[in-house]
Design a protein around this motif. Sequence first.
Motif, PDB file in Angstrom:
ATOM      1  N   PHE A   1       3.418   7.635 -11.042  1.00 46.74           N
ATOM      2  CA  PHE A   1       3.064   6.825  -9.707  1.00 46.74           C
ATOM      3  C   PHE A   1       1.807   6.080  -9.973  1.00 46.74           C
ATOM      4  CE2 PHE A   1       5.579  10.282  -7.307  1.00 46.74           C
ATOM      5  CZ  PHE A   1       6.403   9.475  -6.788  1.00 46.74           C
ATOM      6  N   ARG A   2       0.763   6.722 -10.876  1.00 49.45           N
ATOM      7  CA  ARG A   2      -0.351   5.751 -10.964  1.00 49.45           C
ATOM      8  C   ARG A   2      -0.086   4.618 -11.859  1.00 49.45           C
ATOM      9  NH1 ARG A   2      -2.685  11.180 -11.165  1.00 49.45           N
ATOM     10  NH2 ARG A   2      -3.842  11.455  -9.196  1.00 49.45           N
ATOM     11  N   ARG A   3       0.901   4.698 -12.668  1.00 51.65           N
ATOM     12  CA  ARG A   3       1.017   3.634 -13.656  1.00 51.65           C
ATOM     13  C   ARG A   3       1.779   2.502 -12.821  1.00 51.65           C
ATOM     14  NH1 ARG A   3       3.663   6.588 -16.852  1.00 51.65           N
ATOM     15  NH2 ARG A   3       5.710   6.265 -16.550  1.00 51.65           N
ATOM     16  N   HIS A   4       2.584   2.855 -11.895  1.00 49.96           N
ATOM     17  CA  HIS A   4       3.115   1.825 -11.096  1.00 49.96           C
ATOM     18  C   HIS A   4       2.653   1.503  -9.810  1.00 49.96           C
ATOM     19  CE1 HIS A   4       6.365   1.792 -13.996  1.00 49.96           C
ATOM     20  NE2 HIS A   4       6.490   3.127 -13.824  1.00 49.96           N
ATOM     21  N   GLU A   5       1.334   1.971  -9.359  1.00 51.06           N
ATOM     22  CA  GLU A   5       0.604   1.891  -8.289  1.00 51.06           C
ATOM     23  C   GLU A   5       0.290   0.239  -7.970  1.00 51.06           C
ATOM     24  OE1 GLU A   5      -3.838   3.245  -9.417  1.00 51.06           O
ATOM     25  OE2 GLU A   5      -2.722   4.380  -8.253  1.00 51.06           O
ATOM     26  N   PRO A   6       0.258  -0.188  -6.855  1.00 55.25           N
ATOM     27  CA  PRO A   6       0.520   0.564  -5.459  1.00 55.25           C
ATOM     28  C   PRO A   6       1.769   0.765  -4.982  1.00 55.25           C
ATOM     29  CG  PRO A   6       0.045  -1.872  -5.129  1.00 55.25           C
ATOM     30  CD  PRO A   6       0.067  -1.513  -6.554  1.00 55.25           C
ATOM     31  N   ILE A   7       2.090   2.020  -4.430  1.00 54.28           N
ATOM     32  CA  ILE A   7       3.214   2.493  -4.226  1.00 54.28           C
ATOM     33  C   ILE A   7       3.809   2.063  -2.590  1.00 54.28           C
ATOM     34  CG2 ILE A   7       4.788   4.424  -4.241  1.00 54.28           C
ATOM     35  CD1 ILE A   7       3.834   3.614  -6.911  1.00 54.28           C
ATOM     36  N   GLY A   8       4.617   1.621  -2.608  1.00 60.69           N
ATOM     37  CA  GLY A   8       5.199   1.242  -1.136  1.00 60.69           C
ATOM     38  C   GLY A   8       6.031   2.350  -0.645  1.00 60.69           C
ATOM     39  N   CYS A   9       5.452   2.706   0.601  1.00 63.08           N
ATOM     40  CA  CYS A   9       6.164   4.107   1.299  1.00 63.08           C
ATOM     41  C   CYS A   9       6.727   3.708   2.567  1.00 63.08           C
ATOM     42  CB  CYS A   9       4.877   4.944   1.651  1.00 63.08           C
ATOM     43  SG  CYS A   9       3.966   5.368   0.220  1.00 63.08           S
ATOM     44  N   ARG A  10       7.840   4.036   2.741  1.00 60.71           N
ATOM     45  CA  ARG A  10       8.697   3.953   3.973  1.00 60.71           C
ATOM     46  C   ARG A  10       7.820   4.451   5.155  1.00 60.71           C
ATOM     47  NH1 ARG A  10      14.051   7.331   4.616  1.00 60.71           N
ATOM     48  NH2 ARG A  10      12.530   8.924   4.975  1.00 60.71           N
ATOM     49  N   ASP A  11       7.016   5.584   5.083  1.00 55.31           N
ATOM     50  CA  ASP A  11       6.507   6.105   6.188  1.00 55.31           C
ATOM     51  C   ASP A  11       4.770   6.396   6.037  1.00 55.31           C
ATOM     52  OD1 ASP A  11       6.206   8.984   5.234  1.00 55.31           O
ATOM     53  OD2 ASP A  11       8.565   8.529   5.045  1.00 55.31           O
ATOM     54  N   VAL A  12       4.253   6.485   7.167  1.00 56.84           N
ATOM     55  CA  VAL A  12       2.647   6.839   6.893  1.00 56.84           C
ATOM     56  C   VAL A  12       2.572   8.010   6.517  1.00 56.84           C
ATOM     57  CG1 VAL A  12       0.564   7.093   8.428  1.00 56.84           C
ATOM     58  CG2 VAL A  12       2.474   5.239   9.021  1.00 56.84           C
TER      59      VAL A  12
END
Length: 203
Positions: A1-12
């Motif tokens: 995940f850090r390699r591809h951050e920022p990560i879009g998230c469906r929810d809070v």
Amino acid sequence: FRRHEPIGCRDVYTERLLRSKGVEAFTSNCLSLTLPRRTGDAGRQTEVFVVSRDERIREHLPKSIEPYTFVNHYSGSGDFTANMARAEALLDAYESRAKLVVTTMLHGALPAIAMGIPVVVFYPINDETAHASDRERFSSLDGLVRVHRVEEMERVEWNPEPVDVSGVKLGILDRFYEMAARWRIEEPAPLGPIAPASALPPP
């Protein structure tokens, strides 16, 4: 995940979870919220759709919303092409025929909200352990509409107004283009040579 951050998230909830692990994240919401708002047609948009994986919801619904069409989004099939066609047909039905969508499903609520269809949302009928998971999954949805428990049936507004999510749609698209600008996508090969307009025959 850090390699591809920022990560879009469906929810809070998911955004907070990733941030707690040191991963840069943001709430992207669901892409289904970018579906276009439908045009109103009161003469055709007359049906109530009850959308749930669990038919037990029907035992709690008031008679006043009958007749309705019950829809389960789960086909039980692994045929991707057939499932995509079924999903498209369902979205077309909601867009053209629904006056109200009553649902226990995120992907019953979110596309309907995006299209400007009034929605009534319930948490799935689960035990308390599963309710915690439901609250996590619905943590962005409940910022758009009230999410009810079935025990609150008598307090439900059965003629809700459509939710205006135009700002959310623009936010999703703006963030997408902002991220896409950082992607290293090769420019397509230029077209050419192209004849000048003067060289083309008259229409």
